[in-house]
Design a protein around this motif. Structure first.
Motif, PDB file in Angstrom:
ATOM      1  N   GLU A 252       0.822  -1.207   0.000  1.00  0.00           N
ATOM      2  CA  GLU A 252       0.000   0.000   0.000  1.00  0.00           C
ATOM      3  C   GLU A 252       0.863   1.267   0.000  1.00  0.00           C
ATOM      4  O   GLU A 252       2.067   1.224   0.192  1.00  0.00           O
ATOM      5  CB  GLU A 252      -0.928  -0.010   1.218  1.00  0.00           C
ATOM      6  CG  GLU A 252      -1.912  -1.173   1.228  1.00  0.00           C
ATOM      7  CD  GLU A 252      -2.750  -1.242  -0.040  1.00  0.00           C
ATOM      8  OE1 GLU A 252      -3.189  -0.180  -0.531  1.00  0.00           O
ATOM      9  OE2 GLU A 252      -2.966  -2.367  -0.553  1.00  0.00           O
ATOM     10  N   ASP A 253       0.196   2.385  -0.232  1.00  0.00           N
ATOM     11  CA  ASP A 253       0.818   3.715  -0.211  1.00  0.00           C
ATOM     12  C   ASP A 253       1.989   3.798  -1.182  1.00  0.00           C
ATOM     13  O   ASP A 253       3.082   4.262  -0.838  1.00  0.00           O
ATOM     14  CB  ASP A 253       1.276   4.067   1.207  1.00  0.00           C
ATOM     15  CG  ASP A 253       1.641   5.556   1.348  1.00  0.00           C
ATOM     16  OD1 ASP A 253       1.171   6.353   0.521  1.00  0.00           O
ATOM     17  OD2 ASP A 253       2.409   5.897   2.265  1.00  0.00           O
ATOM     18  N   SER A 254       1.752   3.335  -2.410  1.00  0.00           N
ATOM     19  CA  SER A 254       2.800   3.380  -3.421  1.00  0.00           C
ATOM     20  C   SER A 254       2.171   3.398  -4.804  1.00  0.00           C
ATOM     21  O   SER A 254       1.123   2.777  -5.027  1.00  0.00           O
ATOM     22  CB  SER A 254       3.726   2.165  -3.299  1.00  0.00           C
ATOM     23  OG  SER A 254       4.732   2.187  -4.304  1.00  0.00           O
ATOM     24  N   TYR A 255       2.833   4.109  -5.711  1.00  0.00           N
ATOM     25  CA  TYR A 255       2.524   3.983  -7.127  1.00  0.00           C
ATOM     26  C   TYR A 255       3.465   2.926  -7.719  1.00  0.00           C
ATOM     27  O   TYR A 255       4.071   2.144  -6.995  1.00  0.00           O
ATOM     28  CB  TYR A 255       2.672   5.330  -7.835  1.00  0.00           C
ATOM     29  CG  TYR A 255       1.613   6.354  -7.483  1.00  0.00           C
ATOM     30  CD1 TYR A 255       0.416   5.989  -6.851  1.00  0.00           C
ATOM     31  CD2 TYR A 255       1.794   7.697  -7.792  1.00  0.00           C
ATOM     32  CE1 TYR A 255      -0.553   6.929  -6.540  1.00  0.00           C
ATOM     33  CE2 TYR A 255       0.826   8.647  -7.490  1.00  0.00           C
ATOM     34  CZ  TYR A 255      -0.340   8.265  -6.863  1.00  0.00           C
ATOM     35  OH  TYR A 255      -1.295   9.211  -6.566  1.00  0.00           O
ATOM     36  N   THR A 256       3.606   2.913  -9.025  1.00  0.00           N
ATOM     37  CA  THR A 256       4.359   1.864  -9.713  1.00  0.00           C
ATOM     38  C   THR A 256       5.760   1.666  -9.152  1.00  0.00           C
ATOM     39  O   THR A 256       6.197   0.529  -8.930  1.00  0.00           O
ATOM     40  CB  THR A 256       4.465   2.194 -11.216  1.00  0.00           C
ATOM     41  OG1 THR A 256       3.148   2.318 -11.763  1.00  0.00           O
ATOM     42  CG2 THR A 256       5.231   1.111 -11.966  1.00  0.00           C
ATOM     43  N   LEU A 257       6.476   2.760  -8.926  1.00  0.00           N
ATOM     44  CA  LEU A 257       7.888   2.654  -8.568  1.00  0.00           C
ATOM     45  C   LEU A 257       8.046   2.406  -7.069  1.00  0.00           C
ATOM     46  O   LEU A 257       8.436   3.274  -6.279  1.00  0.00           O
ATOM     47  CB  LEU A 257       8.646   3.910  -9.015  1.00  0.00           C
ATOM     48  CG  LEU A 257       8.646   4.126 -10.541  1.00  0.00           C
ATOM     49  CD1 LEU A 257       9.460   5.362 -10.909  1.00  0.00           C
ATOM     50  CD2 LEU A 257       9.161   2.898 -11.278  1.00  0.00           C
ATOM     51  N   LEU A 258       7.759   1.177  -6.689  1.00  0.00           N
ATOM     52  CA  LEU A 258       7.890   0.741  -5.301  1.00  0.00           C
ATOM     53  C   LEU A 258       9.260   1.049  -4.696  1.00  0.00           C
ATOM     54  O   LEU A 258       9.358   1.401  -3.516  1.00  0.00           O
ATOM     55  CB  LEU A 258       7.607  -0.754  -5.218  1.00  0.00           C
ATOM     56  CG  LEU A 258       6.159  -1.175  -5.498  1.00  0.00           C
ATOM     57  CD1 LEU A 258       6.125  -2.549  -6.172  1.00  0.00           C
ATOM     58  CD2 LEU A 258       5.358  -1.202  -4.213  1.00  0.00           C
ATOM     59  N   PRO A 259      10.364   0.908  -5.456  1.00  0.00           N
ATOM     60  CA  PRO A 259      11.680   1.207  -4.864  1.00  0.00           C
ATOM     61  C   PRO A 259      11.841   2.657  -4.429  1.00  0.00           C
ATOM     62  O   PRO A 259      12.700   2.942  -3.584  1.00  0.00           O
ATOM     63  CB  PRO A 259      12.661   0.865  -6.003  1.00  0.00           C
ATOM     64  CG  PRO A 259      11.915  -0.088  -6.864  1.00  0.00           C
ATOM     65  CD  PRO A 259      10.488   0.365  -6.817  1.00  0.00           C
ATOM     66  N   LEU A 260      11.046   3.574  -4.996  1.00  0.00           N
ATOM     67  CA  LEU A 260      11.099   4.967  -4.558  1.00  0.00           C
ATOM     68  C   LEU A 260      10.071   5.260  -3.473  1.00  0.00           C
ATOM     69  O   LEU A 260      10.362   5.985  -2.521  1.00  0.00           O
ATOM     70  CB  LEU A 260      10.850   5.910  -5.753  1.00  0.00           C
ATOM     71  CG  LEU A 260      11.907   5.950  -6.842  1.00  0.00           C
ATOM     72  CD1 LEU A 260      11.545   7.009  -7.873  1.00  0.00           C
ATOM     73  CD2 LEU A 260      13.296   6.217  -6.289  1.00  0.00           C
ATOM     74  N   ASP A 261       8.873   4.714  -3.603  1.00  0.00           N
ATOM     75  CA  ASP A 261       7.793   5.047  -2.683  1.00  0.00           C
ATOM     76  C   ASP A 261       7.825   4.215  -1.404  1.00  0.00           C
ATOM     77  O   ASP A 261       7.435   4.693  -0.339  1.00  0.00           O
ATOM     78  CB  ASP A 261       6.442   4.869  -3.381  1.00  0.00           C
ATOM     79  CG  ASP A 261       6.184   5.951  -4.423  1.00  0.00           C
ATOM     80  OD1 ASP A 261       6.925   6.942  -4.440  1.00  0.00           O
ATOM     81  OD2 ASP A 261       5.235   5.793  -5.218  1.00  0.00           O
ATOM     82  N   GLN A 262       8.273   2.961  -1.491  1.00  0.00           N
ATOM     83  CA  GLN A 262       8.326   2.071  -0.328  1.00  0.00           C
ATOM     84  C   GLN A 262       9.628   1.252  -0.346  1.00  0.00           C
ATOM     85  O   GLN A 262       9.599   0.017  -0.365  1.00  0.00           O
ATOM     86  CB  GLN A 262       7.113   1.135  -0.311  1.00  0.00           C
ATOM     87  CG  GLN A 262       5.792   1.815  -0.053  1.00  0.00           C
ATOM     88  CD  GLN A 262       5.651   2.307   1.386  1.00  0.00           C
ATOM     89  OE1 GLN A 262       6.474   1.999   2.249  1.00  0.00           O
ATOM     90  NE2 GLN A 262       4.619   3.075   1.650  1.00  0.00           N
ATOM     91  N   PRO A 263      10.789   1.909  -0.317  1.00  0.00           N
ATOM     92  CA  PRO A 263      12.051   1.178  -0.462  1.00  0.00           C
ATOM     93  C   PRO A 263      12.334   0.188   0.667  1.00  0.00           C
ATOM     94  O   PRO A 263      12.832  -0.911   0.422  1.00  0.00           O
ATOM     95  CB  PRO A 263      13.112   2.284  -0.505  1.00  0.00           C
ATOM     96  CG  PRO A 263      12.470   3.459   0.170  1.00  0.00           C
ATOM     97  CD  PRO A 263      11.016   3.367  -0.185  1.00  0.00           C
ATOM     98  N   VAL A 264      12.027   0.557   1.910  1.00  0.00           N
ATOM     99  CA  VAL A 264      12.332  -0.322   3.046  1.00  0.00           C
ATOM    100  C   VAL A 264      11.449  -1.567   2.999  1.00  0.00           C
ATOM    101  O   VAL A 264      11.929  -2.693   3.190  1.00  0.00           O
ATOM    102  CB  VAL A 264      12.167   0.432   4.376  1.00  0.00           C
ATOM    103  CG1 VAL A 264      12.351  -0.511   5.553  1.00  0.00           C
ATOM    104  CG2 VAL A 264      13.176   1.585   4.461  1.00  0.00           C
ATOM    105  N   GLU A 265      10.171  -1.376   2.728  1.00  0.00           N
ATOM    106  CA  GLU A 265       9.261  -2.525   2.657  1.00  0.00           C
ATOM    107  C   GLU A 265       9.605  -3.419   1.467  1.00  0.00           C
ATOM    108  O   GLU A 265       9.586  -4.651   1.588  1.00  0.00           O
ATOM    109  CB  GLU A 265       7.812  -2.036   2.555  1.00  0.00           C
ATOM    110  CG  GLU A 265       6.775  -3.125   2.362  1.00  0.00           C
ATOM    111  CD  GLU A 265       6.700  -4.108   3.530  1.00  0.00           C
ATOM    112  OE1 GLU A 265       5.998  -5.126   3.389  1.00  0.00           O
ATOM    113  OE2 GLU A 265       7.338  -3.875   4.585  1.00  0.00           O
ATOM    114  N   PHE A 266       9.933  -2.807   0.338  1.00  0.00           N
ATOM    115  CA  PHE A 266      10.307  -3.604  -0.825  1.00  0.00           C
ATOM    116  C   PHE A 266      11.575  -4.396  -0.543  1.00  0.00           C
ATOM    117  O   PHE A 266      11.665  -5.585  -0.874  1.00  0.00           O
ATOM    118  CB  PHE A 266      10.505  -2.707  -2.057  1.00  0.00           C
ATOM    119  CG  PHE A 266      10.576  -3.441  -3.348  1.00  0.00           C
ATOM    120  CD1 PHE A 266       9.424  -3.856  -3.995  1.00  0.00           C
ATOM    121  CD2 PHE A 266      11.802  -3.754  -3.928  1.00  0.00           C
ATOM    122  CE1 PHE A 266       9.480  -4.547  -5.201  1.00  0.00           C
ATOM    123  CE2 PHE A 266      11.877  -4.440  -5.125  1.00  0.00           C
ATOM    124  CZ  PHE A 266      10.703  -4.834  -5.768  1.00  0.00           C
ATOM    125  N   ALA A 267      12.556  -3.766   0.096  1.00  0.00           N
ATOM    126  CA  ALA A 267      13.793  -4.459   0.456  1.00  0.00           C
ATOM    127  C   ALA A 267      13.505  -5.621   1.412  1.00  0.00           C
ATOM    128  O   ALA A 267      14.089  -6.700   1.284  1.00  0.00           O
ATOM    129  CB  ALA A 267      14.791  -3.485   1.073  1.00  0.00           C
TER     130      ALA A 267
END
Length: 276
Positions: A252-267
């Motif tokens: 949640e709380d992200s557009y397409t570019l997850l590495p920019l909008d949610q980097p910690v969660e994506f990692a």
């Protein structure tokens, strides 16, 4: 770092170390800095991040380079081979996810598992207003294309839906830097126009790739942005259903570019998946 490949010289970063190998693949008009926030959280892993010739690269490719989507996928596979990377977790988002799908379809032996972030898939190529606008501007000469792109210097223009506005909530400063090589180097503008024209000439490429994805029998994590307005969530579900060992996670709380909008969660998701 840089490496001379068949299509030209490709720059990349490599954290080194003996840990599991993660290779990160960015999208169109982006470079490897897309992944900075993610790789900073992945201590204990060897993170390799190339900047591919997708419009934000700093060194123009050879004039005879194949800059079609399959051609750039071959370049990525060559990079894995030349760096002798094995048991790779291949991670892609946006157009980078399309490139990962192409390597999945060929059964590249160096890839042991994949992570597909919100990405181009099936008939969503070009994706959204951004992709459609870029494909149209690719019909221009490199010089006129450069003039058109000059307006991207203005933040208000970058935040439009036809630019990066629907791709990232929080990454404007990073996306502004991606545009500098394109705006300043004629060779990069030439490469970008060639790539856009090659992409536009093969709109069904990802539908053909999708037919071969059920043959990818290795672990696959599909991570989709819950607020994505460019890459339909339904495509994330369809990709997961095609993959014998696929798993879907929504962020949640992200557009397409997850590495920019949610980097910690994506990692966190990438690290747990790779460790598992």
């Amino acid at each position: 770092m840089e490496i001379a490949l068949g299509a030209g010289t490709v720059e990349y970063t490599d954290t080194g170390g003996p840990g599991p190998v993660l290779v990160f693949v960015h999208g169109l008009l982006m470079d490897g800095t897309l992944w900075d926030g993610v790789t900073a959280s992945l201590t204990g892993y060897r993170c390799v991040v190339p900047t591919l010739p997708l419009g934000a690269h700093r060194q123009p490719m050879r004039e005879d380079a194949d800059l079609s989507l399959p051609g750039i996928a071959v370049l990525l596979a060559e990079l894995l081979e030349r760096l002798d990377l094995r048991e790779v977790t291949l991670v892609g988002v946006d157009t980078g996810g399309a490139l990962v799908q192409l390597l999945m379809a060929t059964g590249d032996a160096r890839v042991s598992r994949v992570v597909l972030g919100s990405c181009d898939a099936f008939d969503n190529f070009p994706p959204g207003l951004t992709g459609k606008t870029l494909f149209l501007t690719g019909k221009l000469s490199p010089g006129l294309f450069g003039l058109f792109m000059q307006q991207m210097r203005v933040r208000a223009v970058r935040r439009l839906p036809i630019a990066f506005g629907w791709l990232t909530k929080r990454g404007d400063a990073v996306s502004a830097a991606w545009l500098r090589p394109l705006l300043s180097q004629a060779g990069v503008r030439r490469d970008t126009v060639r790539a856009l024209r090659a992409f536009a000439a093969d709109p069904g490429v990802l539908q053909e790739v999708a037919e071969r994805l059920p043959g990818f029998d290795r672990p696959a994590l599909v991570v989709w942005a819950g607020e994505d307005r460019v890459m339909p969530l339904e495509h994330g579900k369809r990709l997961t259903a095609l993959l014998p060992k696929g798993k879907l996670v929504e962020v949640e709380d992200s557009y397409t570019l997850l590495p920019l909008d949610q980097p910690v969660e994506f990692a966190r998701l990438v690290g747990e998946f790779t460790a598992g």
